[in-house]
Design a protein around this motif. Structure first.
Motif, PDB file in Angstrom:
ATOM      1  N   PRO A 168       0.837  -1.204   0.000  1.00  0.00           N
ATOM      2  CA  PRO A 168       0.000   0.000   0.000  1.00  0.00           C
ATOM      3  C   PRO A 168       0.871   1.254   0.000  1.00  0.00           C
ATOM      4  O   PRO A 168       2.041   1.215   0.393  1.00  0.00           O
ATOM      5  N   PRO A 169       0.325   2.391  -0.428  1.00  0.00           N
ATOM      6  CA  PRO A 169       1.072   3.651  -0.293  1.00  0.00           C
ATOM      7  C   PRO A 169       1.268   3.995   1.176  1.00  0.00           C
ATOM      8  O   PRO A 169       0.412   3.679   2.013  1.00  0.00           O
ATOM      9  N   VAL A 170       2.401   4.620   1.485  1.00  0.00           N
ATOM     10  CA  VAL A 170       2.747   4.899   2.880  1.00  0.00           C
ATOM     11  C   VAL A 170       3.185   6.355   3.015  1.00  0.00           C
ATOM     12  O   VAL A 170       4.131   6.791   2.336  1.00  0.00           O
ATOM     13  N   PRO A 171       2.530   7.145   3.891  1.00  0.00           N
ATOM     14  CA  PRO A 171       3.028   8.497   4.159  1.00  0.00           C
ATOM     15  C   PRO A 171       4.299   8.425   5.006  1.00  0.00           C
ATOM     16  O   PRO A 171       4.352   7.688   6.000  1.00  0.00           O
ATOM     17  N   VAL A 172       5.310   9.176   4.613  1.00  0.00           N
ATOM     18  CA  VAL A 172       6.590   9.128   5.311  1.00  0.00           C
ATOM     19  C   VAL A 172       7.150  10.537   5.478  1.00  0.00           C
ATOM     20  O   VAL A 172       6.802  11.465   4.747  1.00  0.00           O
ATOM     21  N   ALA A 173       8.024  10.659   6.463  1.00  0.00           N
ATOM     22  CA  ALA A 173       8.838  11.854   6.635  1.00  0.00           C
ATOM     23  C   ALA A 173      10.270  11.469   6.290  1.00  0.00           C
ATOM     24  O   ALA A 173      10.782  10.459   6.783  1.00  0.00           O
ATOM     25  N   CYS A 174      10.912  12.254   5.434  1.00  0.00           N
ATOM     26  CA  CYS A 174      12.231  11.895   4.901  1.00  0.00           C
ATOM     27  C   CYS A 174      13.289  12.907   5.321  1.00  0.00           C
ATOM     28  O   CYS A 174      13.079  14.126   5.232  1.00  0.00           O
ATOM     29  N   LEU A 175      14.411  12.382   5.738  1.00  0.00           N
ATOM     30  CA  LEU A 175      15.580  13.196   6.067  1.00  0.00           C
ATOM     31  C   LEU A 175      16.691  12.832   5.085  1.00  0.00           C
ATOM     32  O   LEU A 175      17.011  11.656   4.909  1.00  0.00           O
ATOM     33  N   ARG A 176      17.274  13.830   4.440  1.00  0.00           N
ATOM     34  CA  ARG A 176      18.230  13.607   3.362  1.00  0.00           C
ATOM     35  C   ARG A 176      19.670  13.550   3.876  1.00  0.00           C
ATOM     36  O   ARG A 176      20.118  14.416   4.623  1.00  0.00           O
ATOM     37  N   TYR A 177      20.371  12.494   3.453  1.00  0.00           N
ATOM     38  CA  TYR A 177      21.809  12.355   3.686  1.00  0.00           C
ATOM     39  C   TYR A 177      22.494  12.407   2.326  1.00  0.00           C
ATOM     40  O   TYR A 177      22.058  11.758   1.374  1.00  0.00           O
ATOM     41  N   THR A 178      23.573  13.182   2.234  1.00  0.00           N
ATOM     42  CA  THR A 178      24.362  13.250   1.008  1.00  0.00           C
ATOM     43  C   THR A 178      25.806  12.921   1.343  1.00  0.00           C
ATOM     44  O   THR A 178      26.414  13.555   2.206  1.00  0.00           O
ATOM     45  N   GLY A 179      26.340  11.905   0.676  1.00  0.00           N
ATOM     46  CA  GLY A 179      27.711  11.495   0.949  1.00  0.00           C
ATOM     47  C   GLY A 179      27.909  10.034   0.627  1.00  0.00           C
ATOM     48  O   GLY A 179      27.017   9.373   0.090  1.00  0.00           O
ATOM     49  N   PRO A 180      29.071   9.490   0.955  1.00  0.00           N
ATOM     50  CA  PRO A 180      29.365   8.089   0.626  1.00  0.00           C
ATOM     51  C   PRO A 180      28.397   7.137   1.305  1.00  0.00           C
ATOM     52  O   PRO A 180      28.073   7.298   2.478  1.00  0.00           O
ATOM     53  N   TYR A 181      27.946   6.139   0.558  1.00  0.00           N
ATOM     54  CA  TYR A 181      27.135   5.088   1.151  1.00  0.00           C
ATOM     55  C   TYR A 181      28.026   4.219   2.038  1.00  0.00           C
ATOM     56  O   TYR A 181      29.226   4.143   1.861  1.00  0.00           O
ATOM     57  N   GLY A 182      27.427   3.549   3.006  1.00  0.00           N
ATOM     58  CA  GLY A 182      28.204   2.699   3.910  1.00  0.00           C
ATOM     59  C   GLY A 182      28.011   3.130   5.344  1.00  0.00           C
ATOM     60  O   GLY A 182      26.894   3.384   5.805  1.00  0.00           O
ATOM     61  N   THR A 183      29.113   3.264   6.071  1.00  0.00           N
ATOM     62  CA  THR A 183      29.032   3.573   7.501  1.00  0.00           C
ATOM     63  C   THR A 183      28.403   4.932   7.766  1.00  0.00           C
ATOM     64  O   THR A 183      27.790   5.136   8.814  1.00  0.00           O
ATOM     65  N   GLY A 184      28.550   5.868   6.838  1.00  0.00           N
ATOM     66  CA  GLY A 184      27.972   7.191   7.031  1.00  0.00           C
ATOM     67  C   GLY A 184      26.458   7.152   7.146  1.00  0.00           C
ATOM     68  O   GLY A 184      25.860   7.945   7.876  1.00  0.00           O
ATOM     69  N   ILE A 185      25.819   6.222   6.438  1.00  0.00           N
ATOM     70  CA  ILE A 185      24.367   6.107   6.502  1.00  0.00           C
ATOM     71  C   ILE A 185      23.928   5.603   7.870  1.00  0.00           C
ATOM     72  O   ILE A 185      22.963   6.114   8.458  1.00  0.00           O
ATOM     73  N   GLY A 186      24.641   4.597   8.404  1.00  0.00           N
ATOM     74  CA  GLY A 186      24.316   4.115   9.748  1.00  0.00           C
ATOM     75  C   GLY A 186      24.457   5.206  10.785  1.00  0.00           C
ATOM     76  O   GLY A 186      23.620   5.337  11.698  1.00  0.00           O
ATOM     77  N   LEU A 187      25.502   6.010  10.660  1.00  0.00           N
ATOM     78  CA  LEU A 187      25.713   7.118  11.585  1.00  0.00           C
ATOM     79  C   LEU A 187      24.592   8.146  11.458  1.00  0.00           C
ATOM     80  O   LEU A 187      24.113   8.696  12.460  1.00  0.00           O
ATOM     81  N   PHE A 188      24.139   8.391  10.228  1.00  0.00           N
ATOM     82  CA  PHE A 188      23.062   9.342  10.003  1.00  0.00           C
ATOM     83  C   PHE A 188      21.771   8.859  10.656  1.00  0.00           C
ATOM     84  O   PHE A 188      21.038   9.642  11.270  1.00  0.00           O
ATOM     85  N   TRP A 189      21.482   7.581  10.539  1.00  0.00           N
ATOM     86  CA  TRP A 189      20.297   7.036  11.185  1.00  0.00           C
ATOM     87  C   TRP A 189      20.364   7.205  12.698  1.00  0.00           C
ATOM     88  O   TRP A 189      19.395   7.622  13.341  1.00  0.00           O
TER      89      TRP A 189
END
Length: 315
Positions: A168-189
């Protein structure tokens, strides 16, 4: 919240609306004045702000996004002509597209179309060889088909447990991360998204991760990722997050369990191996990782569980 914080949040929301609009209209004219109106800035102010916010002029950004979209389409949709790809990417002619593509990627569109699938197959071969070397039985560490890196790899048993689901469609709130994928994404979360969830009393919610770019063709510092949290449909404001709607429809869903950085291998297998053999094709809706409310995650080892979901449609 200070006036400076409020100003920053408002700028973030306005610019995110523009970037989302660009992503959804790459095949259409995108004029400075129209984009400035979406952001509620004058064209002159918007032009300066966009350069400072994104790190490159608007024209360069549009060109790069269109070429990246075209590069993916060339490799994944062999039935589409180069002219069709050019028009879909917003170019007025095949000649203009070919010149721009070669200037950006140093190869012609036809050469790219020929070489990219072979590169995907070699990466799949590397993934499979590495996995097989980890098996306890030494006799299982070699498969003759791996001798040819340009060949399609077929194993007797499917490597992924893929099911087709109507989500189903899902309403979400999104926070943008820009940079290398990998450990930086975990840190952003952990440091940004989790804090936002706690502040807004939305911690026990389903989460979604959307990687917008292919790091093999997009410079690491320009790769975009959205950390998204399911929110009530009636939510009006989520600053600094941007409210959006994940579209529903048919998705190929595969469970993943492993370390965060290794999830790239699972994406590769799903999109470059399972999908071409499925009789389906990728749809324009966003692909994402879905993290249930109580999905396991070990911050020390990086082990996690989620579902990889890619939108599909009939050929």
């Amino acid at each position: 919240m200070t006036p400076a914080d409020l100003s920053l949040h408002q700028y973030t929301l306005r610019m995110n609306r523009v970037l989302e609009h660009i992503d959804h209209h790459l095949d259409q004219p995108l004029e400075l004045a129209d984009l400035a109106q979406i952001a509620h800035f004058t064209p002159r102010h918007f032009h300066r702000l966009f350069n400072a916010w994104v790190g490159e002029p608007l024209g360069d950004y549009l060109r790069r996004r269109r070429l990246a979209h075209a590069a993916y389409q060339l490799a994944s949709e062999p039935q589409a002509s180069i002219l069709e790809v050019a028009l879909t990417a917003g170019f007025s002619s095949g000649e203009a597209f070919s010149r721009a593509f070669k200037q950006h990627y140093s190869v012609t569109p036809s050469s790219w179309r020929s070489s990219e699938p072979k590169r995907w197959h070699r990466r799949l071969s590397d993934v499979r060889e590495r996995r097989l070397r980890e098996l306890p039985n030494p006799d299982q560490t070699h498969i003759p088909g791996f001798d040819d890196p340009d060949a399609f790899i077929h194993l007797k048993e499917p490597l992924m447990n893929v099911t087709l689901k109507h989500l189903p469609p899902v309403p979400v709130a999104c926070l943008r991360y820009t940079g290398p994928y990998g450990t930086g994404i975990g840190l952003f979360w952990r440091e940004t998204a989790a804090r936002w969830m706690i502040d807004n009393q939305l911690f026990n919610r389903v989460r979604y991760g959307i990687g917008h770019d292919d790091p093999s063709i997009i410079p690491a510092h320009q790769c975009r990722y959205d950390a998204c949290i399911e929110v009530p449909a009636e939510l009006i404001s989520a600053a600094p997050a941007t409210l959006s709607l994940l579209p529903g429809g048919l998705y190929a869903v595969a469970p993943y369990a492993g370390k965060g950085p290794d999830i790239a291998d699972a994406w590769l297998e799903l999109c470059r191996d399972w999908l071409p053999r499925s009789g389906l094709q990728l749809d324009a809706r966003p692909a994402f990782e879905r993290y249930p409310v109580y999905a396991p995650y070990d911050a020390q080892t990086g082990e996690l569980e989620c579902e990889i979901c890619i939108p599909v449609k009939a050929l």
